[in-house]
Scaffold this motif. Structure first.
Motif, PDB file in Angstrom:
ATOM      1  N   ASP A  20      -5.185  35.238  -1.713  1.00  0.00           N
ATOM      2  CA  ASP A  20      -6.329  35.762  -2.463  1.00  0.00           C
ATOM      3  C   ASP A  20      -5.906  36.943  -3.340  1.00  0.00           C
ATOM      4  O   ASP A  20      -6.204  38.095  -3.067  1.00  0.00           O
ATOM      5  CB  ASP A  20      -7.440  36.167  -1.504  1.00  0.00           C
ATOM      6  CG  ASP A  20      -8.756  36.441  -2.203  1.00  0.00           C
ATOM      7  OD1 ASP A  20      -8.790  36.428  -3.453  1.00  0.00           O
ATOM      8  OD2 ASP A  20      -9.751  36.668  -1.489  1.00  0.00           O
ATOM      9  N   VAL A  21      -5.222  36.631  -4.421  1.00  0.00           N
ATOM     10  CA  VAL A  21      -4.654  37.653  -5.303  1.00  0.00           C
ATOM     11  C   VAL A  21      -5.744  38.430  -6.041  1.00  0.00           C
ATOM     12  O   VAL A  21      -5.643  39.642  -6.206  1.00  0.00           O
ATOM     13  CB  VAL A  21      -3.659  37.016  -6.298  1.00  0.00           C
ATOM     14  CG1 VAL A  21      -3.134  38.034  -7.274  1.00  0.00           C
ATOM     15  CG2 VAL A  21      -2.527  36.336  -5.545  1.00  0.00           C
ATOM     16  N   GLU A  22      -6.784  37.745  -6.483  1.00  0.00           N
ATOM     17  CA  GLU A  22      -7.853  38.409  -7.241  1.00  0.00           C
ATOM     18  C   GLU A  22      -8.521  39.512  -6.422  1.00  0.00           C
ATOM     19  O   GLU A  22      -8.749  40.616  -6.917  1.00  0.00           O
ATOM     20  CB  GLU A  22      -8.888  37.390  -7.699  1.00  0.00           C
ATOM     21  CG  GLU A  22      -8.384  36.451  -8.769  1.00  0.00           C
ATOM     22  CD  GLU A  22      -9.447  35.437  -9.175  1.00  0.00           C
ATOM     23  OE1 GLU A  22     -10.645  35.680  -8.933  1.00  0.00           O
ATOM     24  OE2 GLU A  22      -9.059  34.403  -9.739  1.00  0.00           O
ATOM     25  N   SER A  23      -8.843  39.216  -5.174  1.00  0.00           N
ATOM     26  CA  SER A  23      -9.469  40.226  -4.309  1.00  0.00           C
ATOM     27  C   SER A  23      -8.508  41.363  -4.013  1.00  0.00           C
ATOM     28  O   SER A  23      -8.923  42.520  -3.915  1.00  0.00           O
ATOM     29  CB  SER A  23      -9.939  39.585  -3.008  1.00  0.00           C
ATOM     30  OG  SER A  23     -10.961  38.646  -3.266  1.00  0.00           O
ATOM     31  N   ALA A  24      -7.227  41.053  -3.881  1.00  0.00           N
ATOM     32  CA  ALA A  24      -6.224  42.096  -3.631  1.00  0.00           C
ATOM     33  C   ALA A  24      -6.164  43.070  -4.798  1.00  0.00           C
ATOM     34  O   ALA A  24      -6.143  44.291  -4.606  1.00  0.00           O
ATOM     35  CB  ALA A  24      -4.859  41.469  -3.378  1.00  0.00           C
ATOM     36  N   VAL A  25      -6.183  42.546  -6.007  1.00  0.00           N
ATOM     37  CA  VAL A  25      -6.159  43.398  -7.204  1.00  0.00           C
ATOM     38  C   VAL A  25      -7.410  44.267  -7.248  1.00  0.00           C
ATOM     39  O   VAL A  25      -7.349  45.461  -7.566  1.00  0.00           O
ATOM     40  CB  VAL A  25      -6.024  42.539  -8.485  1.00  0.00           C
ATOM     41  CG1 VAL A  25      -6.249  43.366  -9.726  1.00  0.00           C
ATOM     42  CG2 VAL A  25      -4.662  41.859  -8.522  1.00  0.00           C
ATOM     43  N   LEU A  26      -8.552  43.700  -6.904  1.00  0.00           N
ATOM     44  CA  LEU A  26      -9.806  44.456  -6.885  1.00  0.00           C
ATOM     45  C   LEU A  26      -9.749  45.594  -5.867  1.00  0.00           C
ATOM     46  O   LEU A  26     -10.145  46.723  -6.162  1.00  0.00           O
ATOM     47  CB  LEU A  26     -10.982  43.520  -6.571  1.00  0.00           C
ATOM     48  CG  LEU A  26     -12.363  44.155  -6.511  1.00  0.00           C
ATOM     49  CD1 LEU A  26     -12.729  44.761  -7.869  1.00  0.00           C
ATOM     50  CD2 LEU A  26     -13.395  43.136  -6.088  1.00  0.00           C
ATOM     51  N   LEU A  27      -9.246  45.309  -4.669  1.00  0.00           N
ATOM     52  CA  LEU A  27      -9.149  46.354  -3.643  1.00  0.00           C
ATOM     53  C   LEU A  27      -8.210  47.481  -4.081  1.00  0.00           C
ATOM     54  O   LEU A  27      -8.524  48.660  -3.898  1.00  0.00           O
ATOM     55  CB  LEU A  27      -8.676  45.758  -2.315  1.00  0.00           C
ATOM     56  CG  LEU A  27      -9.694  44.912  -1.562  1.00  0.00           C
ATOM     57  CD1 LEU A  27      -9.045  44.275  -0.346  1.00  0.00           C
ATOM     58  CD2 LEU A  27     -10.899  45.732  -1.160  1.00  0.00           C
TER      59      LEU A  27
END
Length: 80
Positions: A20-27
């Motif tokens: 889940d790269v997108e959520s990681a970037v958001l966090l």
């Protein structure tokens, strides 16, 4: 079984699947820092439990080393 990664901001720990790269970037953009630990588990809740177990075991190992005879011998040898 999916691999989970963890992000921490103060006392909050977020659990994400490794893919889940997108959520990681958001966090990360919100100030979370990635923890080094990664675990395989069936659910995010099980992953958090496993993380707690790993961190507790690390604390026990660290305490045993610092209070153990090997550490004491090294310190004694250094100060002779």
């Amino acid at each position: 079984m999916p691999e989970f990664i963890f992000y921490r901001k103060e006392q909050v720990v977020a659990t994400l699947e490794g893919s889940d790269v997108e959520s990681a970037v958001l966090l990360i953009s919100q100030g979370y820092k990635k923890l080094d630990d990664e675990v395989e588990a069936a659910t995010p809740e099980a992953a958090l439990k496993r993380l707690a177990d790993v961190q507790n075991q690390d604390n026990i190992t660290h305490h045993a080393f610092v209070t153990g005879s090997v550490f004491s011998s090294i310190v004694n040898a250094l100060f002779r």
